[in-house]
Design a protein around this motif. Structure first.
Motif, short mmCIF file in Angstrom:
data_model
loop_
_atom_site.label_atom_id
_atom_site.label_comp_id
_atom_site.label_asym_id
_atom_site.label_seq_id
_atom_site.Cartn_x
_atom_site.Cartn_y
_atom_site.Cartn_z
N PRO A 110 0.82 -1.22 0.00
CA PRO A 110 0.00 0.00 0.00
C PRO A 110 0.85 1.27 0.00
O PRO A 110 0.40 2.32 -0.48
CB PRO A 110 -0.83 -0.11 1.28
N LEU A 111 2.07 1.16 0.50
CA LEU A 111 2.96 2.33 0.51
C LEU A 111 3.45 2.66 -0.89
O LEU A 111 3.69 3.83 -1.21
CB LEU A 111 4.14 2.06 1.46
N ILE A 112 3.58 1.64 -1.73
CA ILE A 112 3.94 1.87 -3.14
C ILE A 112 2.85 2.71 -3.80
O ILE A 112 3.12 3.69 -4.49
CB ILE A 112 4.13 0.53 -3.89
N TYR A 113 1.59 2.32 -3.55
CA TYR A 113 0.46 3.05 -4.14
C TYR A 113 0.36 4.48 -3.61
O TYR A 113 -0.20 5.35 -4.27
CB TYR A 113 -0.85 2.31 -3.91
N GLN A 114 0.92 4.72 -2.43
CA GLN A 114 0.93 6.08 -1.89
C GLN A 114 2.09 6.90 -2.44
O GLN A 114 2.21 8.08 -2.14
CB GLN A 114 1.01 6.04 -0.36
N GLY A 115 2.97 6.25 -3.20
CA GLY A 115 4.10 6.96 -3.80
C GLY A 115 5.25 7.22 -2.84
O GLY A 115 6.08 8.11 -3.08
N ALA A 118 11.27 4.19 -1.98
CA ALA A 118 11.65 2.82 -1.60
C ALA A 118 12.32 2.74 -0.23
O ALA A 118 11.97 1.87 0.58
CB ALA A 118 12.54 2.21 -2.67
N GLU A 119 13.27 3.59 0.06
CA GLU A 119 14.00 3.51 1.33
C GLU A 119 13.07 3.77 2.52
O GLU A 119 13.08 3.04 3.51
CB GLU A 119 15.16 4.52 1.33
N LYS A 120 12.27 4.80 2.41
CA LYS A 120 11.32 5.13 3.49
C LYS A 120 10.26 4.03 3.62
O LYS A 120 9.89 3.64 4.72
CB LYS A 120 10.66 6.48 3.22
N ARG A 121 9.80 3.53 2.49
CA ARG A 121 8.80 2.46 2.45
C ARG A 121 9.32 1.22 3.18
O ARG A 121 8.62 0.63 4.00
CB ARG A 121 8.52 2.16 0.98
N SER A 122 10.56 0.85 2.93
CA SER A 122 11.16 -0.32 3.57
C SER A 122 11.28 -0.11 5.08
O SER A 122 10.98 -1.01 5.87
CB SER A 122 12.54 -0.59 2.96
#
Length: 191
Positions: A110-115, A118-122
């Motif tokens: 879902p974080l990918i869809y929020q834009g 990558a580093e913060k998402r991980s």
């Protein structure tokens, strides 16, 4: 103002036909910010249908649903999609994990869809998995996990977006009683 406001919500399948089903029959409900609400009932009583309406996955046949003071019926498809991605975290009964992805990747989705980069998402996904006690299982796929662990991945995914609303559809339904109590404890701690 309530965060969630339902007034006389009906969800009727096959309306006016011989096999009409009233899944929701005049439901009125108000939920304020910070409230922890459980809706219980027998199988087939409309709990999942209600969650689908509350989660903007389905529209009611009649009645009004306001989320944050705005009527769901007046929102565009894009607005409803944004709400489902940013304002509501879902924990589904069947976990809805993607088998080809590991725990970290499932939580990042879902974080990918929020834009989110990558580093913060991980980092967010790792922190979410650690909060539910799975920091050591980041790279395990769902098939390598027990039902309780898969449910905790689903919880981590729901909380990773920091959504103000978390909706869970029978989050302990497929679990043994001990694991079910652990999952409920996690939800209470998160609240």
């Amino acid at each position: 103002m309530s965060l969630i406001e339902l007034r006389q919500i009906y969800k009727i399948y096959n309306e006016g036909m011989e096999n009409e089903v009233r899944a929701l029959n005049g439901v009125t409900l108000s939920v304020g910010r910070g409230e922890f609400v459980a809706i219980i009932g027998a199988s087939g009583s409309g709990k999942s249908t209600l969650m689908n309406v509350l989660g903007c996955l389905d529209l009611p046949s009649r009645g009004s649903y306001s989320l944050n003071g705005k009527l769901a019926s007046q929102m565009s498809d894009d607005e409803l999609s944004r709400i489902r991605n940013v304002e509501i975290g879902f924990i589904f009964q069947g976990y809805n994990l993607i088998p080809a992805l590991d725990a970290l990747e499932n939580v990042e989705l879902p974080l990918i869809y929020q834009g989110i980069p990558a580093e913060k998402r991980s980092r967010i996904a790792k922190e979410s998995l650690e909060r539910v006690g799975l920091g050591g299982r980041l790279h395990d796929r769902p098939s390598q996990m027990s039902g309780g662990q898969q449910q905790r991945v689903a919880i981590a995914r729901a909380i990773s977006t920091n959504a103000p609303i978390i909706m869970a559809d029978e989050p302990t339904g497929a679990l043994d009683s001990k694991t079910g109590h652990q999952v409920l404890e996690i939800l209470h701690q998160l609240h």
